[in-house]
Write an enzyme that holds these catalytic residues in place. Structure first.
Site, PDB file in Angstrom:
ATOM      1  N   GLU A   1      36.569  53.344  53.211  1.00 29.10           N
ATOM      2  CA  GLU A   1      37.968  53.110  52.837  1.00 29.10           C
ATOM      3  C   GLU A   1      38.264  53.667  51.441  1.00 29.10           C
ATOM      4  O   GLU A   1      39.252  54.367  51.216  1.00 29.10           O
ATOM      5  CB  GLU A   1      38.280  51.606  52.828  1.00 29.10           C
ATOM      6  CG  GLU A   1      38.256  50.943  54.181  1.00 29.10           C
ATOM      7  CD  GLU A   1      36.894  50.344  54.534  1.00 29.10           C
ATOM      8  OE1 GLU A   1      35.857  50.892  54.079  1.00 29.10           O
ATOM      9  OE2 GLU A   1      36.863  49.352  55.268  1.00 29.10           O
TER      10      GLU A   1
ATOM     11  N   GLY B   1      28.792  42.697  44.548  1.00 32.99           N
ATOM     12  CA  GLY B   1      30.169  43.211  44.579  1.00 32.99           C
ATOM     13  C   GLY B   1      31.203  42.109  44.377  1.00 32.99           C
ATOM     14  O   GLY B   1      32.139  42.247  43.584  1.00 32.99           O
ATOM     15  N   ARG B   2      31.043  40.995  45.082  1.00 37.45           N
ATOM     16  CA  ARG B   2      32.066  39.933  45.006  1.00 37.45           C
ATOM     17  C   ARG B   2      31.933  39.087  43.750  1.00 37.45           C
ATOM     18  O   ARG B   2      32.691  38.154  43.546  1.00 37.45           O
ATOM     19  CB  ARG B   2      32.055  39.089  46.280  1.00 37.45           C
ATOM     20  CG  ARG B   2      30.716  38.506  46.653  1.00 37.45           C
ATOM     21  CD  ARG B   2      30.719  37.999  48.097  1.00 37.45           C
ATOM     22  NE  ARG B   2      29.405  37.548  48.508  1.00 37.45           N
ATOM     23  CZ  ARG B   2      28.457  38.327  49.015  1.00 37.45           C
ATOM     24  NH1 ARG B   2      28.691  39.627  49.160  1.00 37.45           N
ATOM     25  NH2 ARG B   2      27.290  37.847  49.378  1.00 37.45           N
TER      26      ARG B   2
ATOM     27  N   GLU C   1      31.765  35.538  52.542  1.00 36.37           N
ATOM     28  CA  GLU C   1      30.771  36.609  52.609  1.00 36.37           C
ATOM     29  C   GLU C   1      29.428  36.106  52.063  1.00 36.37           C
ATOM     30  O   GLU C   1      28.373  36.630  52.392  1.00 36.37           O
ATOM     31  CB  GLU C   1      31.250  37.840  51.812  1.00 36.37           C
ATOM     32  CG  GLU C   1      30.522  39.120  52.176  1.00 36.37           C
ATOM     33  CD  GLU C   1      31.185  40.386  51.622  1.00 36.37           C
ATOM     34  OE1 GLU C   1      31.993  41.004  52.337  1.00 36.37           O
ATOM     35  OE2 GLU C   1      30.901  40.750  50.474  1.00 36.37           O
TER      36      GLU C   1
ATOM     37  N   HIS D   1      55.892  24.444  53.354  1.00 38.95           N
ATOM     38  CA  HIS D   1      56.920  24.775  54.348  1.00 38.95           C
ATOM     39  C   HIS D   1      56.367  25.692  55.427  1.00 38.95           C
ATOM     40  O   HIS D   1      57.127  26.336  56.151  1.00 38.95           O
ATOM     41  CB  HIS D   1      58.126  25.400  53.649  1.00 38.95           C
ATOM     42  CG  HIS D   1      58.753  24.470  52.662  1.00 38.95           C
ATOM     43  ND1 HIS D   1      59.743  23.581  53.016  1.00 38.95           N
ATOM     44  CD2 HIS D   1      58.479  24.234  51.360  1.00 38.95           C
ATOM     45  CE1 HIS D   1      60.075  22.855  51.953  1.00 38.95           C
ATOM     46  NE2 HIS D   1      59.314  23.230  50.932  1.00 38.95           N
TER      47      HIS D   1
HETATM   48  O1  F6P Z   1      32.428  44.646  52.945  1.00 44.36           O
HETATM   49  C1  F6P Z   1      31.166  44.691  52.427  1.00 44.36           C
HETATM   50  C2  F6P Z   1      31.123  45.119  51.003  1.00 44.36           C
HETATM   51  O2  F6P Z   1      29.858  45.617  50.763  1.00 44.36           O
HETATM   52  C3  F6P Z   1      31.477  44.018  50.020  1.00 44.36           C
HETATM   53  O3  F6P Z   1      30.437  43.150  49.784  1.00 44.36           O
HETATM   54  C4  F6P Z   1      31.904  44.803  48.834  1.00 44.36           C
HETATM   55  O4  F6P Z   1      32.579  44.029  47.898  1.00 44.36           O
HETATM   56  C5  F6P Z   1      32.753  45.853  49.491  1.00 44.36           C
HETATM   57  O5  F6P Z   1      32.073  46.143  50.705  1.00 44.36           O
HETATM   58  C6  F6P Z   1      32.997  47.096  48.695  1.00 44.36           C
HETATM   59  O6  F6P Z   1      31.805  47.756  48.393  1.00 44.36           O
HETATM   60  P1  F6P Z   1      31.745  48.896  47.296  1.00 44.36           P
HETATM   61  O7  F6P Z   1      32.111  48.293  45.981  1.00 44.36           O
HETATM   62  O8  F6P Z   1      30.337  49.378  47.325  1.00 44.36           O
HETATM   63  O9  F6P Z   1      32.716  49.963  47.688  1.00 44.36           O
END
Ligand code: F6P
Length: 548
Positions: A213, A268-269, A354, A385
């Site tokens: 993405e 990442g999170r 996650e 609401h």
């Molecule tokens: O959806 C899985 C994941 O690996 C998440 O844990 C992470 O935050 C996200 O994709 C984005 O990953 P990256 O920062 O490597 O693009």
């Protein structure tokens, strides 16, 4: 550390019995019996009042939850995490997001090396970059000062920065922030429609720099920009990147001076405190970013040093375990009474689900207890609401975390009083409910006949006895937001310990990614492949229609 089996632990057996015994006691009678209940079941700490007296607990339950935390090895686990042990065993990594907010004078060792100087070296570069952009010293390709920043990332590379930036933008100064995450081109298109290429900075944020993405959005944004600008050379002025994969960033073509790294010991999170938070610094200012880190650091200290009974993250986690494993509540609603926190539940969904949405225990076998609940929510009063009907009269009990602030954030002070009245009323209503007798009296006072009363009364009764906690902060500030986020991070970690799952990996998101890679060339028309009849039916329909 040996794996912990929740249900066969001694404290779990006692908690099961306590939960049975508590079933016949209504929450409101717990309040009626004990004038001190709110004092007993609340923690007042550094600008935060954590009220958990509306949870279905008594002193015995709390004592047993503390026992359970001890039995599960929570204290040892906290130390293991903070001291850089590789507790993320399935990925062979340490988990040191706490080092990202450590003070310069602190030492956090990973494999014998103090990582704090590396953290502060990157923070120093981020500060300098932010200062140069916000002061206008660094300008766009036509000499104009930057006005907008577009963060291109997904998951942890989007949700944290987007949530924080939204929470603080009104009270701070910086660039206007935009966030592009979805591979639905509509997301990118809508942001590009709002920005001027001459005054827009793009930050590509991806820990791995392999995420489909993000790479698709980054390539498309770069192509859009090059078309508008004077040429490819301007990319060096308008694009920055944040990643642990510096080689891939180099191939993408971002100037080394605009690249900010971080480390594989940052999940990442859990990464908004690292250079992933660059868009926060640019949209809210460096001071706000520093205060955010300071708030988190303060919560880290509390978490690491307070005894379990007065430790907010530990108590929050253990109350969640009580609700999930001993009362069988399968979801948790997060309701901030703050429009600024409108992205908080979405952020927490990733952080929590996650991390703890896992059925495989640390020993590789399926666990025999429930793990992470469904996390969801919207700000109040909007949620009232929309879905509060179900919270009050639905067939399932859903515990709620209310988040509120004593000080208003807008000049509409009366609005804030109304907002808080609603917040406090909701937890009161969930707890007390409304008895058949109260309903009958009200209907009689309203002049309804006995027959009319009998007809309508059952629908107006609220059973109540529905648990909630309230996190009441003095004010919404970068510092208190740092505290709030760190609190939930630690809560998630402790629950992972008790549930005996590895909270810091995310293998469950891989399969869908793999299959999408297999389907993509088929949709692009080049390849044939075998699928089940449903998937192949959907593919055929898509191809059939998109060809027309
Ligand atoms: O959806 C899985 C994941 O690996 C998440 O844990 C992470 O935050 C996200 O994709 C984005 O990953 P990256 O920062 O490597 O693009």
């Amino acid at each position: 550390m040996k794996p912990f089996d929740l249900l066969s632990s001694a404290s779990a057996k006692r908690l099961t019995a306590l939960s049975e015994a508590m079933k016949s006691t209504h929450l409101k009678s717990l309040f009626a019996e004990d004038a001190e209940r709110n004092n007993k079941f609340s923690i007042d700490h550094n600008g935060l009042f954590f009220d958990f007296s509306k949870q279905k607990i008594n002193e015995e339950v709390v004592a047993e939850l503390v026992e359970l935390a001890k039995e599960a090895g929570v204290a040892e686990s906290i130390e293991a995490q903070f001291s850089g042990e590789k507790i993320n065993q399935t990925e062979g990594r340490a988990v040191l997001h706490t080092a990202l907010r450590a003070a310069k004078s602190e030492e956090v060792r990973f494999e014998g090396v103090n990582v704090v100087p590396f953290v502060h070296e990157v923070l120093g570069r981020m500060e300098e970059f932010t200062r140069a952009i916000l002061s206008g010293e660094r300008k766009g390709y036509t000499g104009k000062t930057f006005t907008d920043v577009v963060n291109i990332g997904i998951g942890g590379s989007d949700l944290g920065p987007a949530m924080v930036s939204k929470a603080l933008e009104a009270s701070t100064n910086g660039l206007k922030a935009h966030f592009v995450s979805n591979v639905d081109g509509a997301d990118l298109a809508s942001v590009l429609n709002q920005v001027n290429p001459e005054t827009t900075l793009f930050i590509v944020v991806s820990k791995t720099f392999t995420t489909q993405e993000t790479l698709a959005n980054a390539e498309a944004a770069k192509a859009w920009f090059i078309e508008k600008a004077t040429g490819e050379a301007d990319v060096a002025i308008h694009f920055a990147a944040v990643s642990t994969n510096l080689d891939a960033v180099g191939i993408f073509g971002i100037a080394a001076s605009n690249v900010f790294g971080f480390w594989d010991w940052v999940g990442g999170r859990y990464s908004l405190w690292s250079s992933v938070g660059l868009s926060i610094a640019l949209s809210c200012g460096w001071k706000a970013f520093e205060e955010l880190l300071a708030g988190a650091r303060e919560m880290d200290h509390h978490f690491r040093t307070a005894s379990f009974e007065v430790n907010i993250p530990v108590m929050t986690a253990m109350l969640g375990v009580w609700n999930r494993n001993f009362n069988n509540y399968s979801s948790l609603a997060i309701i901030p009474y703050s429009q600024e926190l409108s992205r908080f539940a979405a952020y927490l969904q990733q952080a929590d689900m996650e991390s703890n949405g896992k059925y495989v225990g640390r020993d590789g076998a399926k666990v025999s207890h429930q793990t992470g609940p469904v996390i969801w929510g919207e700000p109040g009063t909007n949620g009232q609401h929309a879905f509060f009907q179900l919270l009050h009269q639905g067939t399932e009990v859903i515990p709620v975390d209310f988040i509120a602030y004593i000080q208003p954030t807008s000049s509409f002070k009366d609005h804030h009083t109304k907002l808080m009245a609603n917040c406090f009323a909701q937890s009161e209503a969930l707890m007390n409910g409304k008895s058949a007798q109260q309903v009958a009296e009200q209907l009689e006072a309203a002049g309804l006949t006995e027959e009319e009363r009998a007809k309508v009364a059952p629908f107006k009764v609220f059973e109540g006895d529905r648990p909630s906690s309230t996190l009441l902060f003095n004010e919404l500030s970068p510092k208190s937001l740092g505290q709030l986020i760190a609190l939930y991070e630690h809560k998630i970690f402790i629950q992972g310990v008790v549930w005996n799952v590895f909270s810091y990996d995310q293998w469950g998101v891989e399969l869908g990614k793999e299959l999408a890679k297999r389907i993509l060339p088929v949709l692009e028309g080049g390849q044939k492949s075998e699928f089940d009849s449903s998937t192949s039916g959907l593919i055929h329909r898509f191809l059939g229609s998109s060809e027309k």
